[in-house]
Design an enzyme around this catalytic site. Structure first.
Site, PDB file in Angstrom:
ATOM      1  N   HIS A  72       0.850  -1.206   0.000  1.00  0.00           N
ATOM      2  CA  HIS A  72       0.000   0.000   0.000  1.00  0.00           C
ATOM      3  C   HIS A  72       0.875   1.242   0.000  1.00  0.00           C
ATOM      4  O   HIS A  72       1.899   1.287   0.674  1.00  0.00           O
ATOM      5  CB  HIS A  72      -0.900   0.015   1.242  1.00  0.00           C
ATOM      6  N   TYR A 203      -9.067   4.471   8.549  1.00  0.00           N
ATOM      7  CA  TYR A 203      -9.389   4.748   9.960  1.00  0.00           C
ATOM      8  C   TYR A 203     -10.453   5.851  10.008  1.00  0.00           C
ATOM      9  O   TYR A 203     -10.342   6.841   9.261  1.00  0.00           O
ATOM     10  CB  TYR A 203      -8.154   5.249  10.705  1.00  0.00           C
ATOM     11  N   PRO A 295      -3.714  -1.335  19.113  1.00  0.00           N
ATOM     12  CA  PRO A 295      -3.519  -1.665  17.687  1.00  0.00           C
ATOM     13  C   PRO A 295      -3.769  -0.494  16.728  1.00  0.00           C
ATOM     14  O   PRO A 295      -3.581  -0.627  15.532  1.00  0.00           O
ATOM     15  CB  PRO A 295      -4.503  -2.805  17.455  1.00  0.00           C
ATOM     16  N   LYS A 299       1.340  -1.374  15.347  1.00  0.00           N
ATOM     17  CA  LYS A 299       2.764  -1.433  15.713  1.00  0.00           C
ATOM     18  C   LYS A 299       3.169  -2.705  16.452  1.00  0.00           C
ATOM     19  O   LYS A 299       4.357  -3.006  16.529  1.00  0.00           O
ATOM     20  CB  LYS A 299       3.094  -0.238  16.620  1.00  0.00           C
ATOM     21  N   TYR A 387       3.850   5.986  10.628  1.00  0.00           N
ATOM     22  CA  TYR A 387       2.971   4.857  10.297  1.00  0.00           C
ATOM     23  C   TYR A 387       3.720   3.814   9.456  1.00  0.00           C
ATOM     24  O   TYR A 387       3.639   2.626   9.710  1.00  0.00           O
ATOM     25  CB  TYR A 387       1.729   5.338   9.544  1.00  0.00           C
TER      26      TYR A 387
HETATM   27  P1  FAS Z   1       2.673 -13.400  21.151  1.00  0.00           P
HETATM   28  O1  FAS Z   1       1.744 -13.139  22.293  1.00  0.00           O
HETATM   29  O2  FAS Z   1       2.154 -13.382  19.758  1.00  0.00           O
HETATM   30  O3  FAS Z   1       3.372 -14.833  21.335  1.00  0.00           O
HETATM   31  C1  FAS Z   1       3.810 -15.247  22.617  1.00  0.00           C
HETATM   32  C2  FAS Z   1       3.812 -16.778  22.609  1.00  0.00           C
HETATM   33  O4  FAS Z   1       4.344 -17.236  23.862  1.00  0.00           O
HETATM   34  C3  FAS Z   1       2.407 -17.348  22.480  1.00  0.00           C
HETATM   35  O5  FAS Z   1       2.373 -18.336  21.479  1.00  0.00           O
HETATM   36  C4  FAS Z   1       2.142 -17.933  23.869  1.00  0.00           C
HETATM   37  O6  FAS Z   1       1.329 -19.087  23.809  1.00  0.00           O
HETATM   38  C5  FAS Z   1       3.542 -18.290  24.333  1.00  0.00           C
HETATM   39  N1  FAS Z   1       3.669 -18.353  25.786  1.00  0.00           N
HETATM   40  C6  FAS Z   1       3.109 -17.537  26.717  1.00  0.00           C
HETATM   41  N2  FAS Z   1       3.499 -17.908  27.956  1.00  0.00           N
HETATM   42  C7  FAS Z   1       4.331 -18.992  27.808  1.00  0.00           C
HETATM   43  C8  FAS Z   1       5.042 -19.819  28.708  1.00  0.00           C
HETATM   44  N3  FAS Z   1       4.965 -19.620  30.035  1.00  0.00           N
HETATM   45  N4  FAS Z   1       5.783 -20.836  28.202  1.00  0.00           N
HETATM   46  C9  FAS Z   1       5.859 -21.044  26.855  1.00  0.00           C
HETATM   47  N5  FAS Z   1       5.203 -20.278  25.939  1.00  0.00           N
HETATM   48  C10 FAS Z   1       4.451 -19.273  26.429  1.00  0.00           C
HETATM   49  N6  FAS Z   1      -0.557  -6.006  16.455  1.00  0.00           N
HETATM   50  C11 FAS Z   1      -0.620  -5.273  15.321  1.00  0.00           C
HETATM   51  O7  FAS Z   1       0.417  -4.801  14.843  1.00  0.00           O
HETATM   52  N7  FAS Z   1      -1.832  -5.068  14.692  1.00  0.00           N
HETATM   53  C12 FAS Z   1      -2.995  -5.625  15.181  1.00  0.00           C
HETATM   54  O8  FAS Z   1      -4.053  -5.449  14.604  1.00  0.00           O
HETATM   55  C13 FAS Z   1      -2.975  -6.390  16.351  1.00  0.00           C
HETATM   56  N8  FAS Z   1      -4.107  -6.969  16.852  1.00  0.00           N
HETATM   57  C14 FAS Z   1      -4.033  -7.697  18.017  1.00  0.00           C
HETATM   58  C15 FAS Z   1      -5.181  -8.302  18.568  1.00  0.00           C
HETATM   59  C16 FAS Z   1      -5.099  -9.035  19.767  1.00  0.00           C
HETATM   60  C17 FAS Z   1      -6.342  -9.669  20.346  1.00  0.00           C
HETATM   61  C18 FAS Z   1      -3.860  -9.168  20.434  1.00  0.00           C
HETATM   62  C19 FAS Z   1      -3.758  -9.931  21.739  1.00  0.00           C
HETATM   63  C20 FAS Z   1      -2.727  -8.588  19.886  1.00  0.00           C
HETATM   64  C21 FAS Z   1      -2.804  -7.856  18.669  1.00  0.00           C
HETATM   65  N9  FAS Z   1      -1.679  -7.268  18.087  1.00  0.00           N
HETATM   66  C22 FAS Z   1      -1.716  -6.545  16.958  1.00  0.00           C
HETATM   67  C23 FAS Z   1      -0.419  -7.415  18.706  1.00  0.00           C
HETATM   68  C24 FAS Z   1       0.160  -8.756  18.328  1.00  0.00           C
HETATM   69  O9  FAS Z   1       0.169  -8.901  16.944  1.00  0.00           O
HETATM   70  C25 FAS Z   1       1.491  -8.859  18.986  1.00  0.00           C
HETATM   71  O10 FAS Z   1       2.210  -7.642  18.893  1.00  0.00           O
HETATM   72  C26 FAS Z   1       2.339  -9.970  18.443  1.00  0.00           C
HETATM   73  O11 FAS Z   1       1.614 -11.162  18.505  1.00  0.00           O
HETATM   74  C27 FAS Z   1       3.601 -10.001  19.307  1.00  0.00           C
HETATM   75  O12 FAS Z   1       4.234 -11.184  19.069  1.00  0.00           O
HETATM   76  P2  FAS Z   1       5.001 -11.934  20.273  1.00  0.00           P
HETATM   77  O13 FAS Z   1       5.811 -10.940  21.013  1.00  0.00           O
HETATM   78  O14 FAS Z   1       5.632 -13.107  19.649  1.00  0.00           O
HETATM   79  O15 FAS Z   1       3.851 -12.358  21.319  1.00  0.00           O
HETATM   80  C1  PHB Z   2      -5.534  -5.299  10.783  1.00  0.00           C
HETATM   81  O1  PHB Z   2      -5.423  -5.468   9.547  1.00  0.00           O
HETATM   82  O2  PHB Z   2      -5.928  -6.190  11.567  1.00  0.00           O
HETATM   83  C2  PHB Z   2      -5.159  -3.948  11.364  1.00  0.00           C
HETATM   84  C3  PHB Z   2      -4.752  -2.922  10.515  1.00  0.00           C
HETATM   85  C4  PHB Z   2      -4.387  -1.698  11.066  1.00  0.00           C
HETATM   86  C5  PHB Z   2      -4.443  -1.530  12.452  1.00  0.00           C
HETATM   87  C6  PHB Z   2      -4.843  -2.560  13.293  1.00  0.00           C
HETATM   88  C7  PHB Z   2      -5.207  -3.783  12.745  1.00  0.00           C
HETATM   89  O3  PHB Z   2      -4.086  -0.332  13.003  1.00  0.00           O
END
Ligand code: FAS
Ligand code: PHB
Length: 396
Positions: A72, A203, A295, A299, A387
């Site tokens: 994009h 947005y 979110p 980031k 961004y």
């Molecule tokens: P993660 O949480 O992805 O991974 C951590 C891993 O460690 C998991 O698999 C977990 O099961 C494991 N774990 C936990 N405790 C443990 C233990 N004691 N022993 C062993 N393993 C263990 N980011 C964006 O940029 N855009 C978004 O739209 C967005 N939407 C999101 C929506 C939700 C509901 C959530 C919760 C997050 C969202 N995020 C978004 C943020 C998300 O993408 C995170 O930044 C990303 O998953 C970070 O990756 P990790 O640091 O690997 O953590």
């Molecule tokens: C998504 O594609 O899930 C998304 C995109 C932009 C955001 C958050 C989530 O700021």
């Protein structure tokens, strides 16, 4: 069992780190609490900054993203009663971003791990970290239960990639460092539907609340609306969600939103959280284990990638050159970028959401801020730069 780096967590941070280390002949073991199916069931991020795309290319897992991801040239902002406007990240800062779902990245990382024979132990319980304070003569280790049997991994370093609810950050001695936290007074209802998407990631700030249009594939749209914290998914059947979503978009965009049955629906709270420092002795935190962003700025995943780029390259310097300067500076280096993204996400969240406690002055100030953004090429360039993603710093 012995390894060089014990990685806790097989989310994007843990798997990107294992992949980067393997590319430099550095051995690691990944421990994961959940099953692979569970990890792949979590709908998360969708927007990749340039630096994340570059890291995925560097570690050799970008092939499918290059084929199936959507580049994009910018992002669209809409504000009630006004024409929407396009923040052109190419024209202002010469950068694109890519829409490619986190689940797809996770699949690519798992496939690469399998192809190289990465040791990934899932369904572990009671993970504990030991002797990571780098005291003379002490070597770190990680213990865990698997099928009722306690195992131990002796290692040189521990990478805490276990997300916000993991054990690594909590294993730091009490009183070490400090945390910064902000909880926002609303959540995001996210909906996935097999319908065509709007052309731009868009947005919206509307008196009824924030809304966002994104997607995962040509016929896989991802929408979000701001909802009160007390709302539950059951409060939002499709027949309520779609009209509410359209009511928040400007007419010219609302008419282009295609409705369809939701295939996933979830509500996520919004918070900002940073733990300083991101390292202690031979324990290093990466990704959500150290920081959480709302979110709004897309980031979270991108910060996990930049942490991995810094830590992975620092570990390569340690093993290849015997040089520990980048390792010693990891936390400071990573935190400069973390705080830049935390500020961007906080600023966009304040700009685009309706806050229950806002006074008429606060609301007017928000509208004037958006107006300023629309009219000032300099303000737009600053937003575009943040961004699309700030460049990584060179390692010390
Ligand atoms: P993660 O949480 O992805 O991974 C951590 C891993 O460690 C998991 O698999 C977990 O099961 C494991 N774990 C936990 N405790 C443990 C233990 N004691 N022993 C062993 N393993 C263990 N980011 C964006 O940029 N855009 C978004 O739209 C967005 N939407 C999101 C929506 C939700 C509901 C959530 C919760 C997050 C969202 N995020 C978004 C943020 C998300 O993408 C995170 O930044 C990303 O998953 C970070 O990756 P990790 O640091 O690997 O953590
Ligand atoms: C998504 O594609 O899930 C998304 C995109 C932009 C955001 C958050 C989530 O700021």
């Amino acid at each position: 069992m012995k390894t060089q780096v014990a990685i806790i967590g097989s989310g994007p941070a843990g798997m990107m780190l294992a992949q980067l280390l393997a590319r430099h002949g550095i051995e690691s073991v990944v421990l994961e609490r959940q099953t692979r199916e569970h990890v792949l069931s979590r709908i998360r991020a969708g927007v990749l900054e340039t630096t994340t795309v570059e890291l995925l290319r560097e570690i050799g897992v970008a092939e499918r993203m290059e084929r199936e991801g959507h580049a994009h040239d910018g992002v669209r902002l809409a504000f009630a009663g006004r024409e929407s406007f396009f923040v052109d990240t190419v024209k202002t800062v010469g950068k694109r971003f890519v829409v490619y779902g986190q689940i797809e990245i996770q699949k690519d990382l798992y496939a690469a791990a399998e192809a190289r024979g990465q040791l990934l132990i899932d369904r572990v319980e009671a993970v504990a970290l030991h002797d990571f304070d780098a005291a003379p003569g002490r070597r770190p280790s990680v213990s865990y239960l698997r099928d009722g049997v306690r195992e131990r991994i002796d290692c040189d370093f521990i990478a805490g990639c276990d997300g916000f609810h993991g054990v690594s950050r909590r294993a730091m001695p009490p009183g070490v460092g400090r945390k910064y936290e902000k909880v926002y007074p609303f959540g995001w209802l996210g909906v996935l539907a097999r319908v065509p998407h709007l052309p731009d990631v868009t947005y919206v700030n509307h008196p009824r609340g924030f809304a966002l249009a994104s997607y995962r594939a040509d016929r896989l749209s991802r929408y979000y609306i701001q909802v009160p914290l007390e709302d539950r998914v059951e409060d939002w059947p499709d027949e309520r969600f779609w009209p509410e979503l359209k009511a928040r978009f400007p007419e010219d965009l609302a008419v282009r939103i295609v409705e369809g049955p939701s295939i996933e629906k979830s509500i996520a709270p919004l918070r900002s959280y940073v733990h300083e420092p991101m390292q202690y002795g031979r324990l290093f935190l990466c990704g959500d284990a150290a920081h959480i962003v709302p979110p709004t700025g897309a980031k979270g995943l991108n910060l996990a990638a930049s942490d991995v780029a810094y830590l992975g390259r620092a570990l390569v310097r340690h093993y290849r050159d015997g040089d520990d300067r980048a390792l010693a500076a990891y936390s400071d280096t990573a935190l400069r970028r973390v705080w830049s993204s935390v500020r961007t996400s906080w600023s966009l969240t304040n700009l685009l959401h309706r806050f229950p406690h806002f006074t008429p002055f606060d609301q007017k100030a928000q509208e004037v801020e958006l107006d300023f953004l629309m009219r000032s090429p300099h303000a737009l360039a600053a937003l575009a730069e943040q961004y699309a993603g700030m460049p990584l710093e060179p390692l010390p």
